[in-house]
Write an enzyme that holds these catalytic residues in place. Structure first.
Site, short mmCIF file in Angstrom:
data_model
loop_
_atom_site.label_atom_id
_atom_site.label_comp_id
_atom_site.label_asym_id
_atom_site.label_seq_id
_atom_site.Cartn_x
_atom_site.Cartn_y
_atom_site.Cartn_z
N LYS A 32 0.84 -1.20 0.00
CA LYS A 32 0.00 0.00 0.00
C LYS A 32 0.88 1.25 0.00
CE LYS A 32 -0.30 -0.07 5.06
NZ LYS A 32 -1.19 -0.10 6.24
N ARG A 125 -10.60 -0.20 15.29
CA ARG A 125 -10.47 0.72 14.17
C ARG A 125 -11.51 0.35 13.12
NH1 ARG A 125 -4.77 1.23 11.04
NH2 ARG A 125 -5.39 -0.89 10.42
N TYR A 251 14.26 31.78 7.99
CA TYR A 251 13.09 32.53 8.44
C TYR A 251 12.97 32.54 9.96
CZ TYR A 251 11.45 32.36 3.59
OH TYR A 251 11.34 32.50 2.23
N MET A 299 10.41 25.84 2.47
CA MET A 299 9.65 25.04 1.51
C MET A 299 10.57 24.23 0.61
SD MET A 299 6.85 26.24 -1.35
CE MET A 299 5.71 26.91 -0.13
#
Length: 365
Positions: A32, A125, A251, A299
Protein backbone atom coordinates in the site's frame (compact mmCIF):
# COMPACT_ATOMS: atom_id res chain seq x y z
CA UNK A 1 18.47 16.98 -7.36
CA UNK A 2 16.70 15.36 -4.42
CA UNK A 3 16.91 11.60 -4.80
CA UNK A 4 15.43 8.50 -3.19
CA UNK A 5 17.71 5.65 -4.19
CA UNK A 6 15.89 2.30 -3.98
CA UNK A 7 17.95 -0.88 -3.69
CA UNK A 8 15.91 -3.59 -5.40
CA UNK A 9 18.47 -6.17 -4.31
CA UNK A 10 17.60 -5.31 -0.71
CA UNK A 11 13.89 -5.71 -1.50
CA UNK A 12 14.53 -9.16 -2.96
CA UNK A 13 16.70 -10.17 0.00
CA UNK A 14 14.14 -9.01 2.56
CA UNK A 15 11.32 -10.83 0.78
CA UNK A 16 13.31 -14.06 0.83
CA UNK A 17 14.18 -13.63 4.52
CA UNK A 18 10.55 -13.05 5.50
CA UNK A 19 9.37 -15.88 3.28
CA UNK A 20 11.66 -18.27 5.18
CA UNK A 21 10.49 -16.93 8.53
CA UNK A 22 6.86 -17.43 7.50
CA UNK A 23 7.47 -21.17 7.37
CA UNK A 24 4.42 -23.01 6.04
CA UNK A 25 2.29 -19.87 5.99
CA UNK A 26 1.77 -17.81 2.85
CA UNK A 27 3.60 -14.51 2.61
CA UNK A 28 1.41 -11.53 1.77
CA UNK A 29 3.53 -8.55 0.80
CA UNK A 30 1.86 -5.29 1.78
CA UNK A 31 2.52 -2.69 -0.90
CA UNK A 32 0.00 0.00 0.00
CA UNK A 33 0.95 3.68 -0.29
CA UNK A 34 2.99 2.94 -3.43
CA UNK A 35 4.93 0.20 -1.63
CA UNK A 36 5.62 2.33 1.43
CA UNK A 37 6.84 5.02 -0.96
CA UNK A 38 9.36 2.74 -2.66
CA UNK A 39 7.44 2.51 -5.95
CA UNK A 40 5.04 -0.41 -6.41
CA UNK A 41 5.59 -0.62 -10.16
CA UNK A 42 9.23 -1.59 -9.65
CA UNK A 43 8.96 -3.32 -6.27
CA UNK A 44 6.03 -5.70 -6.85
CA UNK A 45 7.71 -7.74 -9.65
CA UNK A 46 10.81 -8.11 -7.46
CA UNK A 47 8.79 -9.38 -4.50
CA UNK A 48 6.81 -11.63 -6.82
CA UNK A 49 9.99 -13.26 -8.10
CA UNK A 50 11.45 -13.53 -4.59
CA UNK A 51 8.60 -15.59 -3.16
CA UNK A 52 5.53 -13.43 -2.50
CA UNK A 53 2.35 -15.51 -2.36
CA UNK A 54 -0.08 -12.57 -2.30
CA UNK A 55 -0.18 -8.80 -2.10
CA UNK A 56 -2.09 -6.47 0.17
CA UNK A 57 -3.06 -2.85 -0.42
CA UNK A 58 -5.37 -0.31 1.15
CA UNK A 59 -7.51 1.08 -1.69
CA UNK A 60 -9.19 -0.30 -4.78
CA UNK A 61 -7.17 2.05 -6.97
CA UNK A 62 -3.99 0.59 -5.52
CA UNK A 63 -5.37 -2.91 -6.02
CA UNK A 64 -6.05 -2.33 -9.72
CA UNK A 65 -2.52 -1.02 -10.25
CA UNK A 66 -0.90 -3.94 -8.42
CA UNK A 67 -3.18 -6.47 -10.10
CA UNK A 68 -1.70 -5.38 -13.44
CA UNK A 69 1.77 -6.28 -12.18
CA UNK A 70 1.21 -9.80 -10.83
CA UNK A 71 -0.87 -12.94 -11.13
CA UNK A 72 -0.81 -13.43 -7.35
CA UNK A 73 -3.94 -12.60 -5.30
CA UNK A 74 -4.34 -8.91 -4.42
CA UNK A 75 -6.42 -7.93 -1.38
CA UNK A 76 -7.81 -4.44 -0.75
CA UNK A 77 -9.45 -3.52 2.55
CA UNK A 78 -10.30 0.20 2.33
CA UNK A 79 -13.37 0.79 0.16
CA UNK A 80 -16.95 1.95 0.50
CA UNK A 81 -20.08 0.18 -0.76
CA UNK A 82 -20.99 1.35 -4.22
CA UNK A 83 -17.45 1.76 -5.51
CA UNK A 84 -16.71 -0.06 -8.76
CA UNK A 85 -14.72 -3.18 -7.91
CA UNK A 86 -11.77 -3.89 -10.23
CA UNK A 87 -11.70 -7.29 -11.87
CA UNK A 88 -9.64 -9.94 -10.15
CA UNK A 89 -9.32 -8.14 -6.81
CA UNK A 90 -10.06 -9.75 -3.45
CA UNK A 91 -12.02 -7.65 -0.95
CA UNK A 92 -11.76 -7.15 2.77
CA UNK A 93 -15.16 -6.87 4.45
CA UNK A 94 -14.79 -4.50 7.43
CA UNK A 95 -18.40 -3.73 8.47
CA UNK A 96 -21.95 -5.08 8.37
CA UNK A 97 -22.81 -2.33 5.88
CA UNK A 98 -20.19 -3.69 3.47
CA UNK A 99 -21.51 -7.23 3.94
CA UNK A 100 -25.13 -6.20 3.34
CA UNK A 101 -24.14 -4.38 0.16
CA UNK A 102 -22.27 -7.43 -1.11
CA UNK A 103 -25.35 -9.56 -0.49
CA UNK A 104 -28.18 -7.26 -1.53
CA UNK A 105 -27.00 -4.50 -3.88
CA UNK A 106 -27.63 -4.96 -7.62
CA UNK A 107 -24.31 -3.24 -8.31
CA UNK A 108 -22.33 -5.54 -6.03
CA UNK A 109 -19.51 -7.59 -7.57
CA UNK A 110 -20.18 -11.19 -8.67
CA UNK A 111 -20.93 -13.69 -5.92
CA UNK A 112 -17.69 -15.51 -6.68
CA UNK A 113 -15.53 -12.52 -5.72
CA UNK A 114 -13.05 -13.71 -3.07
CA UNK A 115 -13.81 -12.07 0.28
CA UNK A 116 -11.84 -11.75 3.51
CA UNK A 117 -14.05 -10.90 6.48
CA UNK A 118 -12.31 -8.60 8.93
CA UNK A 119 -13.01 -9.02 12.62
CA UNK A 120 -12.20 -6.52 15.34
CA UNK A 121 -10.13 -8.29 17.99
CA UNK A 122 -9.30 -5.22 20.04
CA UNK A 123 -7.75 -2.55 17.86
CA UNK A 124 -11.17 -0.86 17.53
CA UNK A 125 -10.47 0.72 14.17
CA UNK A 126 -12.40 -1.30 11.61
CA UNK A 127 -13.70 -4.83 11.52
CA UNK A 128 -16.84 -6.58 12.73
CA UNK A 129 -17.36 -6.38 16.48
CA UNK A 130 -17.85 -9.52 18.54
CA UNK A 131 -21.59 -8.84 18.82
CA UNK A 132 -21.84 -8.95 15.00
CA UNK A 133 -19.89 -12.10 14.27
CA UNK A 134 -22.65 -14.69 14.48
CA UNK A 135 -25.07 -12.70 12.31
CA UNK A 136 -22.41 -11.74 9.79
CA UNK A 137 -21.01 -15.23 9.40
CA UNK A 138 -24.50 -16.74 9.11
CA UNK A 139 -25.60 -14.21 6.49
CA UNK A 140 -22.42 -14.72 4.47
CA UNK A 141 -22.90 -18.49 4.53
CA UNK A 142 -26.59 -18.33 3.65
CA UNK A 143 -25.89 -15.98 0.75
CA UNK A 144 -23.22 -18.29 -0.63
CA UNK A 145 -20.54 -15.63 -0.59
CA UNK A 146 -17.04 -16.79 -1.47
CA UNK A 147 -15.41 -16.16 1.92
CA UNK A 148 -11.83 -17.29 1.43
CA UNK A 149 -10.28 -15.38 4.31
CA UNK A 150 -10.70 -14.17 7.87
CA UNK A 151 -8.37 -11.52 9.26
CA UNK A 152 -7.69 -8.91 11.89
CA UNK A 153 -5.06 -6.31 12.78
CA UNK A 154 -2.77 -6.37 15.81
CA UNK A 155 -2.37 -3.16 17.82
CA UNK A 156 0.87 -3.62 19.79
CA UNK A 157 2.82 -6.44 18.15
CA UNK A 158 5.83 -4.13 17.98
CA UNK A 159 6.07 -4.56 21.78
CA UNK A 160 6.49 -8.33 22.26
CA UNK A 161 6.15 -7.97 26.03
CA UNK A 162 2.65 -6.52 25.84
CA UNK A 163 0.05 -9.19 26.72
CA UNK A 164 -2.57 -7.47 24.57
CA UNK A 165 -1.33 -9.33 21.50
CA UNK A 166 -2.09 -12.62 23.21
CA UNK A 167 -5.57 -11.40 24.07
CA UNK A 168 -6.15 -10.41 20.45
CA UNK A 169 -4.94 -13.82 19.29
CA UNK A 170 -7.45 -15.52 21.60
CA UNK A 171 -10.21 -13.32 20.24
CA UNK A 172 -9.18 -14.18 16.70
CA UNK A 173 -9.34 -17.88 17.50
CA UNK A 174 -12.84 -17.31 18.83
CA UNK A 175 -13.78 -15.68 15.52
CA UNK A 176 -12.36 -18.65 13.62
CA UNK A 177 -14.54 -21.01 15.66
CA UNK A 178 -17.62 -18.84 15.18
CA UNK A 179 -17.10 -18.73 11.42
CA UNK A 180 -16.78 -22.50 11.28
CA UNK A 181 -19.93 -22.94 13.37
CA UNK A 182 -21.82 -20.77 10.86
CA UNK A 183 -20.72 -22.99 7.99
CA UNK A 184 -17.83 -20.91 6.65
CA UNK A 185 -14.46 -22.48 5.92
CA UNK A 186 -11.98 -19.69 5.13
CA UNK A 187 -8.65 -21.18 4.12
CA UNK A 188 -6.64 -17.96 4.51
CA UNK A 189 -6.68 -16.88 8.14
CA UNK A 190 -4.27 -13.99 8.74
CA UNK A 191 -3.42 -11.95 11.80
CA UNK A 192 0.36 -11.47 11.95
CA UNK A 193 2.03 -8.31 10.67
CA UNK A 194 5.81 -7.93 10.37
CA UNK A 195 6.49 -7.57 14.13
CA UNK A 196 4.33 -10.60 14.90
CA UNK A 197 6.02 -12.57 12.12
CA UNK A 198 9.38 -11.80 13.74
CA UNK A 199 8.36 -12.38 17.37
CA UNK A 200 5.25 -14.60 17.42
CA UNK A 201 5.58 -17.45 14.92
CA UNK A 202 2.65 -19.13 16.65
CA UNK A 203 0.37 -16.47 15.16
CA UNK A 204 1.23 -17.21 11.53
CA UNK A 205 -1.99 -19.16 10.84
CA UNK A 206 -2.37 -19.59 7.05
CA UNK A 207 -0.82 -16.29 5.99
CA UNK A 208 1.29 -13.46 7.35
CA UNK A 209 1.10 -9.86 6.17
CA UNK A 210 4.58 -8.42 5.93
CA UNK A 211 4.96 -4.69 5.47
CA UNK A 212 7.79 -2.67 6.96
CA UNK A 213 10.25 -5.57 7.01
CA UNK A 214 10.05 -5.93 3.23
CA UNK A 215 11.67 -2.52 2.96
CA UNK A 216 14.48 -3.49 5.32
CA UNK A 217 13.37 -1.80 8.53
CA UNK A 218 12.94 -3.47 11.89
CA UNK A 219 9.52 -2.88 13.50
CA UNK A 220 10.72 -3.91 16.97
CA UNK A 221 13.22 -1.68 18.73
CA UNK A 222 16.65 -3.32 18.88
CA UNK A 223 15.72 -6.15 16.53
CA UNK A 224 18.12 -7.54 13.95
CA UNK A 225 16.89 -10.15 11.50
CA UNK A 226 19.40 -9.44 8.76
CA UNK A 227 17.10 -7.14 6.84
CA UNK A 228 18.61 -4.57 4.46
CA UNK A 229 17.18 -1.04 4.27
CA UNK A 230 16.19 -0.30 0.70
CA UNK A 231 15.83 3.49 0.64
CA UNK A 232 18.45 6.24 0.79
CA UNK A 233 17.30 9.85 0.66
CA UNK A 234 19.89 12.43 -0.31
CA UNK A 235 20.51 15.75 -2.02
CA UNK A 236 23.58 17.62 -3.25
CA UNK A 237 24.99 20.51 -1.23
CA UNK A 238 23.69 23.64 -2.94
CA UNK A 239 25.83 26.28 -1.24
CA UNK A 240 28.47 26.69 1.47
CA UNK A 241 28.44 30.03 3.30
CA UNK A 242 30.77 31.63 5.81
CA UNK A 243 29.11 33.07 8.94
CA UNK A 244 30.41 35.27 11.70
CA UNK A 245 29.59 34.47 15.31
CA UNK A 246 26.06 35.63 16.14
CA UNK A 247 24.77 35.86 12.58
CA UNK A 248 21.27 34.29 12.29
CA UNK A 249 19.94 32.06 9.54
CA UNK A 250 16.63 31.30 7.79
CA UNK A 251 13.09 32.53 8.44
CA UNK A 252 12.32 33.78 11.93
CA UNK A 253 16.04 34.03 12.74
CA UNK A 254 15.59 31.19 15.24
CA UNK A 255 19.26 30.09 15.24
CA UNK A 256 22.52 32.02 15.21
CA UNK A 257 26.06 30.83 14.63
CA UNK A 258 27.71 30.06 17.99
CA UNK A 259 31.09 31.09 16.55
CA UNK A 260 32.69 31.91 13.24
CA UNK A 261 32.13 29.04 10.84
CA UNK A 262 30.26 27.72 7.84
CA UNK A 263 26.80 26.52 6.88
CA UNK A 264 25.64 24.41 3.97
CA UNK A 265 22.34 24.77 2.13
CA UNK A 266 20.55 21.54 1.16
CA UNK A 267 17.85 21.78 -1.56
CA UNK A 268 15.05 19.93 0.22
CA UNK A 269 12.17 21.38 2.20
CA UNK A 270 8.70 20.73 3.48
CA UNK A 271 7.36 20.62 -0.10
CA UNK A 272 9.60 17.58 -0.54
CA UNK A 273 8.79 15.86 2.75
CA UNK A 274 11.31 17.44 5.15
CA UNK A 275 8.80 18.54 7.77
CA UNK A 276 9.08 22.05 9.20
CA UNK A 277 8.51 20.58 12.66
CA UNK A 278 11.77 18.62 12.33
CA UNK A 279 13.80 21.81 12.84
CA UNK A 280 16.91 21.18 14.89
CA UNK A 281 16.15 17.50 15.39
CA UNK A 282 18.09 15.78 12.61
CA UNK A 283 21.45 15.62 10.91
CA UNK A 284 22.70 15.02 7.40
CA UNK A 285 25.79 13.02 6.58
CA UNK A 286 28.43 14.16 4.13
CA UNK A 287 31.38 11.84 3.44
CA UNK A 288 30.66 9.90 6.62
CA UNK A 289 30.40 12.88 8.98
CA UNK A 290 27.15 14.10 10.51
CA UNK A 291 26.18 17.76 10.54
CA UNK A 292 23.20 19.17 12.49
CA UNK A 293 20.31 20.91 10.78
CA UNK A 294 19.79 24.45 12.07
CA UNK A 295 17.21 27.20 11.64
CA UNK A 296 13.79 26.95 10.06
CA UNK A 297 13.14 24.31 7.42
CA UNK A 298 11.90 26.18 4.33
CA UNK A 299 9.65 25.04 1.51
CA UNK A 300 12.58 24.20 -0.77
CA UNK A 301 15.70 24.04 1.41
CA UNK A 302 17.21 23.72 4.85
CA UNK A 303 20.54 24.64 6.44
CA UNK A 304 23.14 22.59 8.29
CA UNK A 305 25.96 23.80 10.50
CA UNK A 306 29.43 22.74 9.34
CA UNK A 307 31.37 24.37 12.16
CA UNK A 308 34.91 25.01 10.93
CA UNK A 309 34.24 22.81 7.89
CA UNK A 310 37.52 21.09 8.53
CA UNK A 311 36.58 18.29 6.12
CA UNK A 312 36.03 20.68 3.26
CA UNK A 313 32.35 20.15 2.44
CA UNK A 314 31.67 21.85 -0.89
CA UNK A 315 28.97 22.46 -3.45
CA UNK A 316 27.86 19.25 -5.15
CA UNK A 317 28.79 16.89 -2.30
CA UNK A 318 26.12 14.26 -1.54
CA UNK A 319 24.25 14.99 1.71
CA UNK A 320 22.49 11.87 3.00
CA UNK A 321 19.34 12.60 4.97
CA UNK A 322 18.89 8.93 5.84
CA UNK A 323 19.98 5.60 4.41
CA UNK A 324 23.24 4.14 3.12
CA UNK A 325 26.16 6.33 4.11
CA UNK A 326 24.14 8.14 6.79
CA UNK A 327 21.84 7.52 9.72
CA UNK A 328 19.20 4.84 9.31
CA UNK A 329 15.54 5.68 8.87
CA UNK A 330 15.00 4.29 12.37
CA UNK A 331 17.68 6.54 13.85
CA UNK A 332 16.31 9.50 11.95
CA UNK A 333 12.81 8.75 13.24
CA UNK A 334 14.02 8.66 16.83
CA UNK A 335 15.60 12.07 16.39
CA UNK A 336 12.50 13.79 15.02
CA UNK A 337 10.05 12.01 17.29
CA UNK A 338 8.24 9.67 14.93
CA UNK A 339 8.51 6.11 13.57
CA UNK A 340 10.45 4.68 10.66
CA UNK A 341 7.20 3.91 8.80
CA UNK A 342 6.51 7.64 8.53
CA UNK A 343 10.10 8.49 7.66
CA UNK A 344 10.23 6.29 4.53
CA UNK A 345 6.84 7.67 3.49
CA UNK A 346 8.14 11.24 3.83
CA UNK A 347 10.08 11.76 0.55
CA UNK A 348 7.73 13.41 -1.94
CA UNK A 349 7.40 16.52 -4.10
CA UNK A 350 10.51 16.94 -6.21
CA UNK A 351 12.14 13.77 -4.94
CA UNK A 352 12.91 11.44 -7.82
CA UNK A 353 13.41 7.71 -7.41
CA UNK A 354 16.47 5.98 -8.79
CA UNK A 355 16.65 2.19 -8.78
CA UNK A 356 19.62 -0.13 -8.45
CA UNK A 357 20.81 -3.28 -6.72
CA UNK A 358 21.32 -6.87 -7.82
CA UNK A 359 18.01 -8.65 -7.28
CA UNK A 360 19.63 -12.05 -7.81
CA UNK A 361 22.41 -11.61 -5.26
CA UNK A 362 22.12 -14.15 -2.48
CA UNK A 363 19.12 -15.83 -4.10
CA UNK A 364 19.93 -19.14 -2.40
CA UNK A 365 20.96 -17.65 0.93
Amino acid sequence: MLTARIDLGAIAHNTRVLKRLAGDARLMCVVKADAYNHGAERVVPVMDAAGADAFGVATLEEAAAVRALTDAPVLAWLWVPGQPIPDGVELGVPTMEHLRWLIDAPSAPPAGTPLHIKVDTGMHRSGLGRHEWDEAFARAAQAGLNVVGLFSHLAVADDPADPYTGAQAESFQEAVRAAAAAGLSPTVRHLANTPALLSRPDLAFDQVRAGLGLYGLEPIAGGDHGLRPAMTWSAPVLAVKRLAAGEPVSYGLTWSAPRDGYTAVIPAGYADGVARSWQGAFTVTVAGKQYPQVGRVCMDQFIVWLGDNEDGVRVGDDAVIFGAGGVSATEFAAGVGTINYEVVCAPKGRTRRVYGGDILAGEKE
